[in-house]
Design a protein around this motif. Sequence first.
Motif, short mmCIF file in Angstrom:
data_model
loop_
_atom_site.label_atom_id
_atom_site.label_comp_id
_atom_site.label_asym_id
_atom_site.label_seq_id
_atom_site.Cartn_x
_atom_site.Cartn_y
_atom_site.Cartn_z
N ILE A 140 4.28 4.10 -8.70
CA ILE A 140 3.73 2.74 -8.70
C ILE A 140 2.33 2.77 -8.11
N THR B 232 0.82 -1.21 0.00
CA THR B 232 0.00 0.00 0.00
C THR B 232 0.85 1.26 0.00
N PHE B 233 2.17 1.07 0.14
CA PHE B 233 3.08 2.21 0.23
C PHE B 233 4.29 1.85 -0.62
N ALA B 234 4.41 2.48 -1.79
CA ALA B 234 5.45 2.08 -2.74
C ALA B 234 6.21 3.30 -3.24
N ALA B 235 7.23 3.03 -4.04
CA ALA B 235 8.01 4.11 -4.64
C ALA B 235 7.09 4.95 -5.52
#
Lengths: 130, 400
Positions: free
Chosen positions: A70, A64-67
């Motif tokens: 994305i 749920t938390f990406a670069a």
Amino acid sequence: MPAQIPLVDYLVLGDRPHLVAHECSACGARYFDRRNACASCGGTTFGTAEIATEGTLRTFTIVTFAAPGIPTPYVAGVVDCAGTSVRANIVNVEPTPEAVTLGMPVRLATFPIGADSEGTEAVGFGFEPA
Amino acid sequence: MSDEVWILGITMTKFGKHPDKDSVDLAAEAALGALADAGVGIDRMGILAAGNLLGGGHLGQSLQKQIGQTGIPVYNVANACATGATALRTAIMAVKAGEADYGLAVGVEKLAGAGLLAGGSRKDDGSTWTPSGRYGAVAAVDGRIGTEIMPGVFAQVGMEYLSAHPYSGNDFELFARISEKNHAHSTLNPLAAYTKRMTLEEIMNDVMIAYPNTRPMCSANCDGAAAAVVVSGSVLKTLSQEQQRRAVKVSASVLTTDPWQEACQILPDVNTLTRNAAAQAYEAAGVGPADLDLVELHDCFATAELVHYDNLMLCEPGGAVDFFESGATWRDGSTPVNVSGGLQSKGHPIAATGIANVWEVCHHLRGEAGDRQIEGAKVGLAHVIGLGSACGVHILEKAA
């Protein structure tokens, strides 16, 4: 139909999309990347092995938390395809722990990820609930 | 005995935010602290092993320019999150080989505010699809073919364990309860980055990073350093009674990498190399898991701590969940794990971690751990994993 190119070279497109691996001729270890030698036995000859398109989900996470850039959330996992482990996203499923379960049967799915300036369409893959 | 190696002095800085200090400042603080703790000067050191993963690979000489250019060999080491343990082991090996009587190992990282680590392969897609790299990829694959971010990789490591050893309860809550333990432990550790207790509800309701790891279930990025002075057993005998009393024996120092396994290039296998390192360490030390009074293991994510109960053989094979649920790993349990608060709460300044966890164990073995002292601690184990992978295990014993 526009020209197509696979996202990675181990994805074979066509009527029956599937994944292929480099298989060590000596020990049978399988790899998806370009090889210098076999990390299991040191062998340097490889054949091509077709990977089963159905498998079971051995593990997953819901990112749920990406670069930046994305799209989230997405489901990433490892699929056991008849004894060969494959890394992939799990697609066509709600990205929730209720909908994605350990051991669920899945099958290969391909989908376009966009066209380049020459109109060539790149095709990615994932696994969807079977 | 000349083949024994002892920790003579060891220290860690406060983990947290140090905006006014650079890596060399923190490394110097830790190194000078370790030398003072050892009661010897930099002039006695025969080797310096310096660990710093993100700083460019020249920490050792920069540190020497601040605390003593004595001309000794410097080894700048990098081994992912096992960098600190690798630096320590490098100094231990030099002493063990008879090349030095004393060695100094330092690990430091400036990581406060670093955000997500890895997951860097998503660059802008080019204007034409052109295969490149070892997979002939025409576009970045992070997020398209699985995930490269550490919280996601280690989430899968933990979930894989529950796949192999089915659990009937709530996965998410199970892992959150491991984090609850470590955040409770760190309330007694003044050097931890976070010292505030968190309820299970707070942990579960925090920002989800990669299911089942919420933010407090991930290792805390922070600044920090740790350093150790090691000495040979024969030289230790010539030192003061007080130095001999406080010295801690390195009963085992082991480093392994992951042997090839079917899926190890698909999802990193952090299990096999840890099991191998643990087996070698127990054999070398002549102790077993049941002898351990405390364990500091690499809980880079809550999902990682669970699998290492099993990998370090603290429980029956496959029994990590039952082991945790028995309360064994809380500080009042039979095998206290991460009484420092662990990487989730004490913090994880990468290259410092593999020395800081040894410091924590030594602190208890010396009976100097204050409010969080594990009473009567005689034997402890410190474990780190660097993804890719490298595993360091040290077993430490109180001086007789």
